[in-house]
Enzyme design. Structure first.
Site, PDB file in Angstrom:
ATOM      1  N   TYR A 192     -15.480  18.951 -12.312  1.00 39.99           N
ATOM      2  CA  TYR A 192     -15.894  17.562 -12.558  1.00 39.99           C
ATOM      3  C   TYR A 192     -16.950  17.141 -11.517  1.00 39.99           C
ATOM      4  CZ  TYR A 192     -15.207  12.464 -12.871  1.00 39.99           C
ATOM      5  OH  TYR A 192     -15.378  11.119 -12.999  1.00 39.99           O
ATOM      6  N   LYS A 222      -7.635   8.765 -18.240  1.00 46.18           N
ATOM      7  CA  LYS A 222      -7.968   9.341 -19.541  1.00 46.18           C
ATOM      8  C   LYS A 222      -6.827   9.141 -20.545  1.00 46.18           C
ATOM      9  CE  LYS A 222     -11.719  10.217 -17.407  1.00 46.18           C
ATOM     10  NZ  LYS A 222     -12.056  11.367 -16.595  1.00 46.18           N
ATOM     11  N   ASP A 229      -7.119  20.821 -11.838  1.00 50.11           N
ATOM     12  CA  ASP A 229      -7.346  19.532 -12.488  1.00 50.11           C
ATOM     13  C   ASP A 229      -6.892  19.723 -13.926  1.00 50.11           C
ATOM     14  OD1 ASP A 229      -8.387  17.371 -13.938  1.00 50.11           O
ATOM     15  OD2 ASP A 229     -10.062  17.106 -12.541  1.00 50.11           O
ATOM     16  N   ARG A 282       0.817  -1.219   0.000  1.00 52.56           N
ATOM     17  CA  ARG A 282       0.000   0.000   0.000  1.00 52.56           C
ATOM     18  C   ARG A 282       0.848   1.265   0.000  1.00 52.56           C
ATOM     19  NH1 ARG A 282      -3.105  -0.406   4.796  1.00 52.56           N
ATOM     20  NH2 ARG A 282      -1.570   1.003   5.687  1.00 52.56           N
TER      21      ARG A 282
HETATM   22  C1  PLP Z   1     -12.624  11.423 -15.235  1.00 55.10           C
HETATM   23  C2  PLP Z   1     -12.186  12.641 -14.548  1.00 55.10           C
HETATM   24  C3  PLP Z   1     -11.759  12.613 -13.239  1.00 55.10           C
HETATM   25  C4  PLP Z   1     -11.839  11.379 -12.378  1.00 55.10           C
HETATM   26  O1  PLP Z   1     -11.150  10.303 -12.868  1.00 55.10           O
HETATM   27  P1  PLP Z   1     -11.574   8.795 -12.430  1.00 55.10           P
HETATM   28  O2  PLP Z   1     -10.354   8.024 -12.699  1.00 55.10           O
HETATM   29  O3  PLP Z   1     -12.736   8.447 -13.294  1.00 55.10           O
HETATM   30  O4  PLP Z   1     -11.941   8.839 -10.996  1.00 55.10           O
HETATM   31  C5  PLP Z   1     -11.293  13.776 -12.677  1.00 55.10           C
HETATM   32  N1  PLP Z   1     -11.256  14.926 -13.374  1.00 55.10           N
HETATM   33  C6  PLP Z   1     -11.680  14.998 -14.641  1.00 55.10           C
HETATM   34  C7  PLP Z   1     -11.611  16.293 -15.350  1.00 55.10           C
HETATM   35  C8  PLP Z   1     -12.165  13.863 -15.264  1.00 55.10           C
HETATM   36  O5  PLP Z   1     -12.617  13.946 -16.505  1.00 55.10           O
END
Ligand code: PLP
Length: 386
Positions: free
Chosen positions: A105, A204, A179, A52
């Site tokens: 988000y 992503k 972000d 972890r």
């Molecule tokens: C998808 C997304 C997240 C979160 O990612 P996960 O891996 O799905 O938890 C955070 N910020 C943005 C802008 C996103 O598109």
């Protein structure tokens, strides 16, 4: 090292057999050969002591992501949302005030409402285009200003330099977070713009193949200690297999992004000519909202954007969406395949108003031929009108 070289070479640890890719390290227990080493682990002096707390797999990915974004440190988390949670919890405590962008988000907003408020954190949502006027919302107890640019649903490009400058002038101790998932570390450099903490959904473009969920938080030295502490407390470390896949995705991210940006431009330009479309919300498109700020601050665009439709009935919208051949209807983005999702921002926004009367549609443009994608959308518009 230039970016393509980082993508092609980083995170390959030397291996006695000369194997190029480091294999996924799957670990809970990590054995200590001696009592002395056990004691070192107990006092936090061993690099690897328990699954972890990280493995060579998390380490390889973290150094690669940190280098890409000119950060001193990266931590990887079990999801993008977990990265947001770690970052916010590291820098906020009961009685503090958070300035959160209204276009954030959705699940991050839910975390703020359902969890952070429970712990007595005060939250104000601000209009994404506020710029230097953010100063008027900063209070004595404001500890974090959080940005997401462009907003990943409605694509407002924030005036990041103006927000950073106004925040610093008011209180240099405030932590500025962004972000940065949309731009990826390739197309926006948060630390060059005075941001302190940068968050990514590795899910992503970094992973790029729609087969894993993961996040990362990047920072400079100054902000590492609180982040690391909260990270260790929350225990949201990703597994070795996902780290392996994310590193594998990173190798081709530069190429994928370049092609997907080009494909997205073609689709966006075509959408602009369509009578069904009110506005194309793609900052990379000349004339689109936020284009000038995007041109000033970003060095490229990913392939996620939206368009506002002229008013249409739910039935007509369903006819358009249901029979698309190449666009899948599903959450997430950044993979090799094209996706489409309808949305209604009126449901979540509190600081500003969605200025269009019709529904919103978000597109993620993949690696298919844009001519095929355009044909698919054209047939969809035909179903919509009939
Ligand atoms: C998808 C997304 C997240 C979160 O990612 P996960 O891996 O799905 O938890 C955070 N910020 C943005 C802008 C996103 O598109």
């Amino acid at each position: 090292m230039k970016t393509p070289t980082i993508l092609a070479t980083m995170g390959c640890l030397p291996d006695t057999y000369g194997i190029v890719n480091i294999p996924p390290y799957r670990a809970s227990t990590i054995l200590f050969p001696t009592f002395k080493e056990f004691e070192q682990a107990e006092s936090g002096q061993r690099q690897y002591s328990y699954g972890r707390y990280g493995t060579p797999s998390t380490h390889a990915l973290e150094t690669t992501i940190a280098t890409l974004e000119d950060a001193d440190h990266a931590i990887v988390t079990s999801s993008g949302l977990a990265a947001i949670v770690v970052a916010l919890m590291a820098f906020l405590k009961s009685g503090d005030h958070l300035l959160m962008v209204d276009s954030v988000y959705g699940p991050a907003r839910r975390f703020c409402e359902k969890e952070l408020r429970k712990f007595g954190v005060e939250i104000t949502y601000y209009e994404p285009l506020i710029g230097g006027d953010i100063a008027s919302l900063i209070k004595e107890n404001t500890k974090v200003v959080y940005l997401e640019s462009p907003g990943s649903l409605t694509f407002e490009v924030q005036d990041i330099p103006a927000i950073v400058k106004a925040t610093r002038a008011k209180n240099p101790a405030i932590t500025l977070m962004i972000d940065n998932t949309w731009a990826t570390p390739l197309y926006f450099k948060p630390f060059d713009h005075g941001i302190d903490v940068s968050i990514h959904a590795v899910t992503k473009y970094m992973s790029g193949h729609s087969d894993l969920v993961m996040g990362a938080v990047n920072c400079k030295k100054k902000h590492y200690a609180p982040l690391q502490q909260t990270y260790l407390s929350l225990g949201s470390t990703p597994g070795g297999d996902n780290c392996y896949l994310a590193l594998r995705g990173l190798r081709t991210m530069g190429l994928r992004l370049k092609q997907q940006w080009e494909n997205a431009m073609q689709v966006a330009q075509w959408l602009k000519t369509r009578p069904e479309v009110e506005e194309v919300l793609y900052p990379a498109l000349p004339g689109a909202p936020g284009h000038e700020l995007w041109k000033r601050d970003f060095t490229g665009a990913s392939s996620l954007f939206a368009f506002a439709m002229k008013p249409a009935s739910q039935k007509a919208l369903a006819a358009m969406l249901d029979d698309l051949e190449y666009f899948g209807m599903g959450y997430s983005w950044g993979g090799f395949e094209s996706l489409i999702t309808p949305f209604d921002p009126k449901k979540s926004r509190t600081a500003g108003k969605w200025p269009y009367s019709g529904p919103g549609v978000r597109l993620h443009i993949g690696l298919e031929d844009p001519d095929d994608l355009i044909k698919d959308l054209e047939a969809g518009f035909k179903r919509l009108s009939s």
